[in-house]
Design a protein around this motif. Structure first.
Motif, PDB file in Angstrom:
ATOM      1  N   ILE A  36       0.857  -1.181   0.000  1.00 13.09           N
ATOM      2  CA  ILE A  36       0.000   0.000   0.000  1.00 13.09           C
ATOM      3  C   ILE A  36       0.894   1.232   0.000  1.00 13.09           C
ATOM      4  O   ILE A  36       1.778   1.369   0.843  1.00 13.09           O
ATOM      5  CB  ILE A  36      -0.915   0.013   1.230  1.00 13.09           C
ATOM      6  CG1 ILE A  36      -1.809  -1.238   1.250  1.00 13.09           C
ATOM      7  CG2 ILE A  36      -1.768   1.278   1.259  1.00 13.09           C
ATOM      8  CD1 ILE A  36      -2.591  -1.402   2.533  1.00 13.09           C
ATOM      9  N   GLU A  37       0.660   2.126  -0.948  1.00  9.12           N
ATOM     10  CA  GLU A  37       1.432   3.368  -1.027  1.00  9.12           C
ATOM     11  C   GLU A  37       0.503   4.566  -0.839  1.00  9.12           C
ATOM     12  O   GLU A  37      -0.552   4.644  -1.461  1.00  9.12           O
ATOM     13  CB  GLU A  37       2.157   3.472  -2.374  1.00  9.12           C
ATOM     14  CG  GLU A  37       3.328   2.512  -2.501  1.00  9.12           C
ATOM     15  CD  GLU A  37       4.086   2.725  -3.798  1.00  9.12           C
ATOM     16  OE1 GLU A  37       5.183   3.298  -3.754  1.00  9.12           O
ATOM     17  OE2 GLU A  37       3.560   2.314  -4.845  1.00  9.12           O
TER      18      GLU A  37
ATOM     19  N   THR B 121      -6.031  16.636   4.920  1.00  8.93           N
ATOM     20  CA  THR B 121      -6.345  16.634   6.347  1.00  8.93           C
ATOM     21  C   THR B 121      -6.011  15.287   6.967  1.00  8.93           C
ATOM     22  O   THR B 121      -6.004  14.252   6.294  1.00  8.93           O
ATOM     23  CB  THR B 121      -7.828  16.932   6.584  1.00  8.93           C
ATOM     24  OG1 THR B 121      -8.616  15.859   6.046  1.00  8.93           O
ATOM     25  CG2 THR B 121      -8.234  18.243   5.923  1.00  8.93           C
ATOM     26  N   ALA B 122      -5.756  15.292   8.269  1.00  7.42           N
ATOM     27  CA  ALA B 122      -5.472  14.050   8.977  1.00  7.42           C
ATOM     28  C   ALA B 122      -6.677  13.127   8.946  1.00  7.42           C
ATOM     29  O   ALA B 122      -6.529  11.899   8.872  1.00  7.42           O
ATOM     30  CB  ALA B 122      -5.080  14.369  10.421  1.00  7.42           C
ATOM     31  N   ASN B 123      -7.877  13.687   8.989  1.00  9.99           N
ATOM     32  CA  ASN B 123      -9.074  12.862   8.940  1.00  9.99           C
ATOM     33  C   ASN B 123      -9.175  12.128   7.607  1.00  9.99           C
ATOM     34  O   ASN B 123      -9.435  10.922   7.568  1.00  9.99           O
ATOM     35  CB  ASN B 123     -10.310  13.741   9.156  1.00  9.99           C
ATOM     36  CG  ASN B 123     -11.604  12.939   9.099  1.00  9.99           C
ATOM     37  OD1 ASN B 123     -11.828  12.053   9.906  1.00  9.99           O
ATOM     38  ND2 ASN B 123     -12.454  13.250   8.134  1.00  9.99           N
ATOM     39  N   GLN B 124      -8.942  12.848   6.522  1.00  8.56           N
ATOM     40  CA  GLN B 124      -8.979  12.217   5.198  1.00  8.56           C
ATOM     41  C   GLN B 124      -7.908  11.142   5.092  1.00  8.56           C
ATOM     42  O   GLN B 124      -8.154  10.031   4.621  1.00  8.56           O
ATOM     43  CB  GLN B 124      -8.757  13.303   4.139  1.00  8.56           C
ATOM     44  CG  GLN B 124      -8.729  12.800   2.704  1.00  8.56           C
ATOM     45  CD  GLN B 124      -8.375  13.908   1.729  1.00  8.56           C
ATOM     46  OE1 GLN B 124      -7.928  14.977   2.125  1.00  8.56           O
ATOM     47  NE2 GLN B 124      -8.553  13.655   0.451  1.00  8.56           N
ATOM     48  N   PHE B 125      -6.707  11.465   5.530  1.00  7.70           N
ATOM     49  CA  PHE B 125      -5.575  10.540   5.480  1.00  7.70           C
ATOM     50  C   PHE B 125      -5.880   9.266   6.268  1.00  7.70           C
ATOM     51  O   PHE B 125      -5.716   8.146   5.769  1.00  7.70           O
ATOM     52  CB  PHE B 125      -4.347  11.251   6.050  1.00  7.70           C
ATOM     53  CG  PHE B 125      -3.112  10.406   6.158  1.00  7.70           C
ATOM     54  CD1 PHE B 125      -2.237  10.294   5.083  1.00  7.70           C
ATOM     55  CD2 PHE B 125      -2.793   9.749   7.337  1.00  7.70           C
ATOM     56  CE1 PHE B 125      -1.089   9.529   5.181  1.00  7.70           C
ATOM     57  CE2 PHE B 125      -1.652   8.982   7.450  1.00  7.70           C
ATOM     58  CZ  PHE B 125      -0.796   8.878   6.377  1.00  7.70           C
ATOM     59  N   SER B 126      -6.346   9.400   7.502  1.00  3.27           N
ATOM     60  CA  SER B 126      -6.587   8.241   8.369  1.00  3.27           C
ATOM     61  C   SER B 126      -7.740   7.381   7.871  1.00  3.27           C
ATOM     62  O   SER B 126      -7.650   6.145   7.874  1.00  3.27           O
ATOM     63  CB  SER B 126      -6.858   8.713   9.801  1.00  3.27           C
ATOM     64  OG  SER B 126      -5.762   9.430  10.314  1.00  3.27           O
TER      65      SER B 126
ATOM     66  N   ASP C  61      -8.945   7.116   4.763  1.00  6.11           N
ATOM     67  CA  ASP C  61      -8.602   6.425   3.523  1.00  6.11           C
ATOM     68  C   ASP C  61      -7.618   5.288   3.778  1.00  6.11           C
ATOM     69  O   ASP C  61      -7.715   4.217   3.169  1.00  6.11           O
ATOM     70  CB  ASP C  61      -7.997   7.423   2.525  1.00  6.11           C
ATOM     71  CG  ASP C  61      -9.021   8.409   2.006  1.00  6.11           C
ATOM     72  OD1 ASP C  61     -10.230   8.168   2.209  1.00  6.11           O
ATOM     73  OD2 ASP C  61      -8.633   9.419   1.402  1.00  6.11           O
ATOM     74  N   LEU C  62      -6.664   5.530   4.663  1.00  5.34           N
ATOM     75  CA  LEU C  62      -5.699   4.485   4.982  1.00  5.34           C
ATOM     76  C   LEU C  62      -6.382   3.305   5.657  1.00  5.34           C
ATOM     77  O   LEU C  62      -6.104   2.142   5.353  1.00  5.34           O
ATOM     78  CB  LEU C  62      -4.603   5.057   5.883  1.00  5.34           C
ATOM     79  CG  LEU C  62      -3.466   4.101   6.271  1.00  5.34           C
ATOM     80  CD1 LEU C  62      -2.757   3.568   5.032  1.00  5.34           C
ATOM     81  CD2 LEU C  62      -2.468   4.814   7.177  1.00  5.34           C
ATOM     82  N   ARG C  63      -7.302   3.600   6.560  1.00  9.72           N
ATOM     83  CA  ARG C  63      -8.020   2.515   7.241  1.00  9.72           C
ATOM     84  C   ARG C  63      -8.845   1.693   6.257  1.00  9.72           C
ATOM     85  O   ARG C  63      -8.927   0.463   6.373  1.00  9.72           O
ATOM     86  CB  ARG C  63      -8.940   3.115   8.310  1.00  9.72           C
ATOM     87  CG  ARG C  63      -9.781   2.067   9.039  1.00  9.72           C
ATOM     88  CD  ARG C  63     -10.796   2.720   9.943  1.00  9.72           C
ATOM     89  NE  ARG C  63     -10.171   3.531  10.973  1.00  9.72           N
ATOM     90  CZ  ARG C  63     -10.863   4.263  11.842  1.00  9.72           C
ATOM     91  NH1 ARG C  63     -12.186   4.311  11.772  1.00  9.72           N
ATOM     92  NH2 ARG C  63     -10.236   4.974  12.761  1.00  9.72           N
ATOM     93  N   ALA C  64      -9.444   2.355   5.274  1.00  9.01           N
ATOM     94  CA  ALA C  64     -10.277   1.648   4.308  1.00  9.01           C
ATOM     95  C   ALA C  64      -9.456   0.702   3.439  1.00  9.01           C
ATOM     96  O   ALA C  64      -9.952  -0.336   2.998  1.00  9.01           O
ATOM     97  CB  ALA C  64     -11.018   2.651   3.432  1.00  9.01           C
TER      98      ALA C  64
ATOM     99  N   ASN D  25       0.939   9.788  14.394  1.00 13.06           N
ATOM    100  CA  ASN D  25       0.428   8.715  15.240  1.00 13.06           C
ATOM    101  C   ASN D  25      -0.249   7.620  14.427  1.00 13.06           C
ATOM    102  O   ASN D  25      -0.176   6.439  14.789  1.00 13.06           O
ATOM    103  CB  ASN D  25      -0.544   9.293  16.273  1.00 13.06           C
ATOM    104  CG  ASN D  25       0.157  10.233  17.244  1.00 13.06           C
ATOM    105  OD1 ASN D  25       1.343  10.094  17.503  1.00 13.06           O
ATOM    106  ND2 ASN D  25      -0.581  11.195  17.773  1.00 13.06           N
ATOM    107  N   ALA D  26      -0.894   7.987  13.323  1.00 20.74           N
ATOM    108  CA  ALA D  26      -1.529   6.982  12.465  1.00 20.74           C
ATOM    109  C   ALA D  26      -0.484   6.055  11.857  1.00 20.74           C
ATOM    110  O   ALA D  26      -0.681   4.838  11.767  1.00 20.74           O
ATOM    111  CB  ALA D  26      -2.337   7.663  11.371  1.00 20.74           C
ATOM    112  N   LEU D  27       0.644   6.626  11.426  1.00 23.19           N
ATOM    113  CA  LEU D  27       1.723   5.806  10.867  1.00 23.19           C
ATOM    114  C   LEU D  27       2.393   4.972  11.961  1.00 23.19           C
ATOM    115  O   LEU D  27       2.752   3.808  11.727  1.00 23.19           O
ATOM    116  CB  LEU D  27       2.753   6.698  10.175  1.00 23.19           C
ATOM    117  CG  LEU D  27       2.266   7.474   8.951  1.00 23.19           C
ATOM    118  CD1 LEU D  27       3.393   8.326   8.380  1.00 23.19           C
ATOM    119  CD2 LEU D  27       1.728   6.528   7.881  1.00 23.19           C
TER     120      LEU D  27
END
Length: 384
Positions: free
Chosen positions: A38-39, A52-57, A59-62, A89-91
């Motif tokens: 996953i990139e 945004t962090a919300n968008q990033f987190s 999408d990454l979770r999905a 923190n997400a990474l």
């Protein structure tokens, strides 16, 4: 998000990664199900005007299956610190399967975010920039003292993020480098422990057309600024025959500061947030028009004795005509009987001239005669 030129973002195979929005942000998964990688490409500003962090987190979770390696590629001038901390923190929660990759630049909040990865690889021709947090505001002396305290606290969060990546780093030296706004080469970042490996150099536009944003830093390397000013060579394989003109680069931070200052000067600091929302900081012309509109809307609401509605109407982008109609409805329904009338007087309106009452000599003589018992006043005859 301001309109900027969309960069070319390539995956390992050299295939163009199409970014559907204007924030230069994309996720992709490649390989078979049991050999999936996953990139995540963070190529743009971090925060409310970019990624945004919300968008990033979300999408990454999905996309994350819990076992596949994750590569987070950065090329960003930074942005909102708290969004950068959330990305960090997400990474970090991904553990050893997460690799951070600095393709060209990880500055400010982006340097905080990438340090959340278990392993950081920085391209040989890339850079990392670390510095103290900064902000802008309007208020009185007490407000500024509180903001200074908050900045001190956020500095500690920045230091903690870097030390999480490089636990053996000398903290005194780290604080000195952060306070001095330090631009680190690939080798210097590895020497400090903020990166683990120097990778192959890649040809990526240094800041993706964000040169105006980069100018706000005090010690940006001259060679980096020169690279930003150099025109990008067209790629005949990817460019269409009729390429539309490139929209001008907009410094969203400068426009936000303009809104804050102008609102403070006009006494409408409560309308800063609604203006940021309604103008979306798309251009200086839109911001200027928004400021003019906000002042007119606020004046109408104050005149109607309903100032509490000004923020709502500005956020909705309503003009003076629409606001006047809404205020009229509210006033009529409340039974106050107050009407706003901003119309100018007609040119042919002739003001009424006051008419003085003409004196009546007969009534005056009768009044004097009555005052002397019916006898005429003989005072004048004394001198005859």
């Amino acid at each position: 998000m301001s309109k900027k030129t969309r960069p070319r973002i390539y995956d390992k195979a050299g295939k163009l990664v199409k970014v559907e929005d204007k924030s230069w942000y994309a996720l992709q998964a490649s390989g078979e199900a049991n050999q999936r990688t996953i990139e995540v490409f963070v190529y743009g500003e971090i925060g409310g005007w970019g990624i945004t962090a919300n968008q990033f987190s979300q999408d990454l979770r999905a996309m994350d299956d819990g076992v596949s390696p994750v590569i987070a590629a950065f090329n960003s001038v930074g942005g909102d610190l708290f969004d950068g901390l959330a990305m960090h923190n997400a990474l970090a929660r991904l553990g050893e399967r997460c690799t951070g990759r600095i393709d060209a630049l990880a500055a400010s909040a982006a340097s905080v975010a990438v340090c959340g990865a278990h392993r950081v690889v920085i391209a040989a021709n890339a850079m990392m920039m670390i510095h103290n947090p900064w902000t802008y505001m309007a208020g009185d002396a007490e407000d500024f003292r509180k903001v200074a305290d908050v900045l001190d606290q956020t500095t500690e969060a920045i230091i903690a993020s870097y030390k999480a990546k490089a636990p053996n780093i000398d903290e005194v030296e780290l604080r000195r480098l952060v306070a001095a706004e330090t631009w680190l080469t690939a080798n210097e970042a590895v020497a400090l422990g903020l990166a683990d490996e120097v990778g192959d150099g890649v040809k990526v536009k240094a800041c993706l057309g964000q040169g105006a944003v980069l100018q706000r830093y005090q010690h940006a390397p001259a060679e980096l600024l020169a690279q930003l000013e150099a025109p990008e060579e067209p790629d005949p394989d990817n460019e269409p025959e009729d390429t539309p003109p490139t929209p001008p680069v907009v410094d969203s931070t400068k426009l936000a500061l303009m809104i804050t200052q102008r609102c403070a000067e006009a006494g409408i600091s409560n309308l800063v947030a609604p203006l940021l929302s309604s103008t979306k900081l798309e251009s200086e012309e839109i911001v200027q028009a928004g400021l003019t509109r906000a002042k007119a809307v606020n004046d109408l609401c104050v005149a109607a004795r309903l100032p509490e509605f000004s923020a709502e109407y500005v956020a909705a982008g309503l003009d003076a005509v629409a606001v006047r109609a809404r205020l009229f409805d509210k006033i009529v329904s409340s039974g106050k009987g107050f009407e706003i009338d901003n119309s100018l007087p007609l040119d042919d309106d002739t003001p009424l001239q006051p008419q003085a009452k003409q004196p009546n000599s007969g009534s005056i003589w009768a009044a004097r005669k009555a005052a002397h018992g019916g006898k005429p006043n003989t005072a004048r005859g004394a001198h005859s």
